[in-house]
Write a protein that holds these residues in place. Sequence first.
Motif, PDB file in Angstrom:
ATOM      1  N   GLN A  14     -27.253  19.130 -58.076  1.00  0.00           N
ATOM      2  CA  GLN A  14     -26.232  19.035 -59.106  1.00  0.00           C
ATOM      3  C   GLN A  14     -24.810  18.984 -58.541  1.00  0.00           C
ATOM      4  OE1 GLN A  14     -27.054  22.151 -61.928  1.00  0.00           O
ATOM      5  NE2 GLN A  14     -29.210  21.658 -61.951  1.00  0.00           N
ATOM      6  N   GLY A  15     -24.611  18.134 -57.553  1.00  0.00           N
ATOM      7  CA  GLY A  15     -23.282  17.948 -56.975  1.00  0.00           C
ATOM      8  C   GLY A  15     -22.993  18.804 -55.758  1.00  0.00           C
ATOM      9  N   TRP A  16     -23.785  19.808 -55.506  1.00  0.00           N
ATOM     10  CA  TRP A  16     -23.590  20.690 -54.359  1.00  0.00           C
ATOM     11  C   TRP A  16     -24.493  20.254 -53.212  1.00  0.00           C
ATOM     12  CZ3 TRP A  16     -20.079  24.603 -53.995  1.00  0.00           C
ATOM     13  CH2 TRP A  16     -19.433  24.967 -55.170  1.00  0.00           C
ATOM     14  N   SER A  17     -23.983  20.346 -51.992  1.00  0.00           N
ATOM     15  CA  SER A  17     -24.770  20.044 -50.799  1.00  0.00           C
ATOM     16  C   SER A  17     -24.672  21.208 -49.824  1.00  0.00           C
ATOM     17  CB  SER A  17     -24.259  18.782 -50.100  1.00  0.00           C
ATOM     18  OG  SER A  17     -24.423  17.668 -50.922  1.00  0.00           O
ATOM     19  N   ALA A  18     -25.800  21.688 -49.362  1.00  0.00           N
ATOM     20  CA  ALA A  18     -25.861  22.667 -48.279  1.00  0.00           C
ATOM     21  C   ALA A  18     -26.491  21.941 -47.105  1.00  0.00           C
ATOM     22  CB  ALA A  18     -26.688  23.874 -48.686  1.00  0.00           C
ATOM     23  N   VAL A  19     -25.787  21.895 -45.967  1.00  0.00           N
ATOM     24  CA  VAL A  19     -26.257  21.116 -44.822  1.00  0.00           C
ATOM     25  C   VAL A  19     -26.138  21.916 -43.536  1.00  0.00           C
ATOM     26  CG1 VAL A  19     -25.638  18.913 -45.886  1.00  0.00           C
ATOM     27  CG2 VAL A  19     -23.983  20.071 -44.441  1.00  0.00           C
ATOM     28  N   THR A  20     -26.977  21.567 -42.580  1.00  0.00           N
ATOM     29  CA  THR A  20     -26.881  22.156 -41.250  1.00  0.00           C
ATOM     30  C   THR A  20     -27.216  21.092 -40.216  1.00  0.00           C
ATOM     31  OG1 THR A  20     -27.578  23.976 -39.817  1.00  0.00           O
ATOM     32  CG2 THR A  20     -29.270  22.999 -41.198  1.00  0.00           C
ATOM     33  N   LYS A  21     -26.538  21.157 -39.088  1.00  0.00           N
ATOM     34  CA  LYS A  21     -26.798  20.242 -37.977  1.00  0.00           C
ATOM     35  C   LYS A  21     -27.523  21.032 -36.896  1.00  0.00           C
ATOM     36  CE  LYS A  21     -22.639  17.665 -38.958  1.00  0.00           C
ATOM     37  NZ  LYS A  21     -21.259  17.416 -38.563  1.00  0.00           N
ATOM     38  N   HIS A  22     -28.628  20.499 -36.457  1.00  0.00           N
ATOM     39  CA  HIS A  22     -29.422  21.157 -35.419  1.00  0.00           C
ATOM     40  C   HIS A  22     -29.092  20.500 -34.086  1.00  0.00           C
ATOM     41  CE1 HIS A  22     -32.659  23.576 -33.889  1.00  0.00           C
ATOM     42  NE2 HIS A  22     -33.202  22.522 -33.313  1.00  0.00           N
ATOM     43  N   HIS A  23     -28.207  21.138 -33.336  1.00  0.00           N
ATOM     44  CA  HIS A  23     -27.724  20.542 -32.092  1.00  0.00           C
ATOM     45  C   HIS A  23     -28.570  20.968 -30.900  1.00  0.00           C
ATOM     46  CE1 HIS A  23     -24.058  18.902 -33.759  1.00  0.00           C
ATOM     47  NE2 HIS A  23     -23.866  20.038 -34.400  1.00  0.00           N
TER      48      HIS A  23
ATOM     49  N   GLN B 248     -32.530  17.214 -54.253  1.00  0.00           N
ATOM     50  CA  GLN B 248     -33.014  16.363 -53.169  1.00  0.00           C
ATOM     51  C   GLN B 248     -32.933  17.143 -51.858  1.00  0.00           C
ATOM     52  OE1 GLN B 248     -30.864  12.689 -52.834  1.00  0.00           O
ATOM     53  NE2 GLN B 248     -31.835  12.129 -50.927  1.00  0.00           N
ATOM     54  N   TYR B 249     -34.017  17.120 -51.086  1.00  0.00           N
ATOM     55  CA  TYR B 249     -34.063  17.729 -49.758  1.00  0.00           C
ATOM     56  C   TYR B 249     -34.160  16.614 -48.736  1.00  0.00           C
ATOM     57  CZ  TYR B 249     -35.827  20.129 -45.648  1.00  0.00           C
ATOM     58  OH  TYR B 249     -35.980  20.606 -44.372  1.00  0.00           O
ATOM     59  N   PHE B 250     -33.448  16.748 -47.625  1.00  0.00           N
ATOM     60  CA  PHE B 250     -33.571  15.751 -46.575  1.00  0.00           C
ATOM     61  C   PHE B 250     -33.587  16.412 -45.206  1.00  0.00           C
ATOM     62  CE2 PHE B 250     -29.208  16.071 -48.022  1.00  0.00           C
ATOM     63  CZ  PHE B 250     -28.473  16.245 -46.867  1.00  0.00           C
ATOM     64  N   GLU B 251     -34.243  15.737 -44.271  1.00  0.00           N
ATOM     65  CA  GLU B 251     -34.379  16.256 -42.908  1.00  0.00           C
ATOM     66  C   GLU B 251     -34.519  15.082 -41.962  1.00  0.00           C
ATOM     67  OE1 GLU B 251     -37.472  18.989 -40.329  1.00  0.00           O
ATOM     68  OE2 GLU B 251     -37.615  18.960 -42.490  1.00  0.00           O
ATOM     69  N   MET B 252     -33.778  15.127 -40.860  1.00  0.00           N
ATOM     70  CA  MET B 252     -33.891  14.101 -39.832  1.00  0.00           C
ATOM     71  C   MET B 252     -33.466  14.695 -38.494  1.00  0.00           C
ATOM     72  SD  MET B 252     -32.207  10.302 -39.596  1.00  0.00           S
ATOM     73  CE  MET B 252     -33.203   9.631 -40.875  1.00  0.00           C
ATOM     74  N   PHE B 253     -34.339  14.606 -37.517  1.00  0.00           N
ATOM     75  CA  PHE B 253     -34.081  15.100 -36.161  1.00  0.00           C
ATOM     76  C   PHE B 253     -33.659  16.566 -36.158  1.00  0.00           C
ATOM     77  CE2 PHE B 253     -32.871  10.511 -35.983  1.00  0.00           C
ATOM     78  CZ  PHE B 253     -33.992  10.081 -35.296  1.00  0.00           C
ATOM     79  N   GLY B 254     -34.190  17.350 -37.068  1.00  0.00           N
ATOM     80  CA  GLY B 254     -33.863  18.776 -37.142  1.00  0.00           C
ATOM     81  C   GLY B 254     -32.661  19.083 -38.010  1.00  0.00           C
TER      82      GLY B 254
END
Length: 101
Positions: free
Chosen positions: A44-53, A31-37
């Motif tokens: 499979q249980g792993w999440s790679a995330v980044t916050k665009h400040h 699953q890919y997600f994007e909101m406000f950058g």
Amino acid sequence: MVNGVQQSPIEGTSMLYTFNEESSPERHDLQYFEMFGNRGIYDQGWSAVTKHHRPRGSRSASGPAFDDDVWELYDGNVGLAPGGRPDQEIPKSSPTCSASG
């Protein structure tokens, strides 16, 4: 159709099955997600995330470069929720993740 406007179907995997079979395995693997950058990918249980400040009070239309965002990796298989300490080392069993920067 709503008020004469054709609606797009909702994409993704329903989670309705979890209400009746809470111990059943997950049915969505990627699953890919994007909101406000802010962006993330789940696999499979792993999440790679980044916050665009964007700096508070900034009036710049462009904002910071997306290539400068820092990615964090979380292993949901061990119960670590986002906001906790990200894994420092990517094990061989994790999904393949790459980012330019």
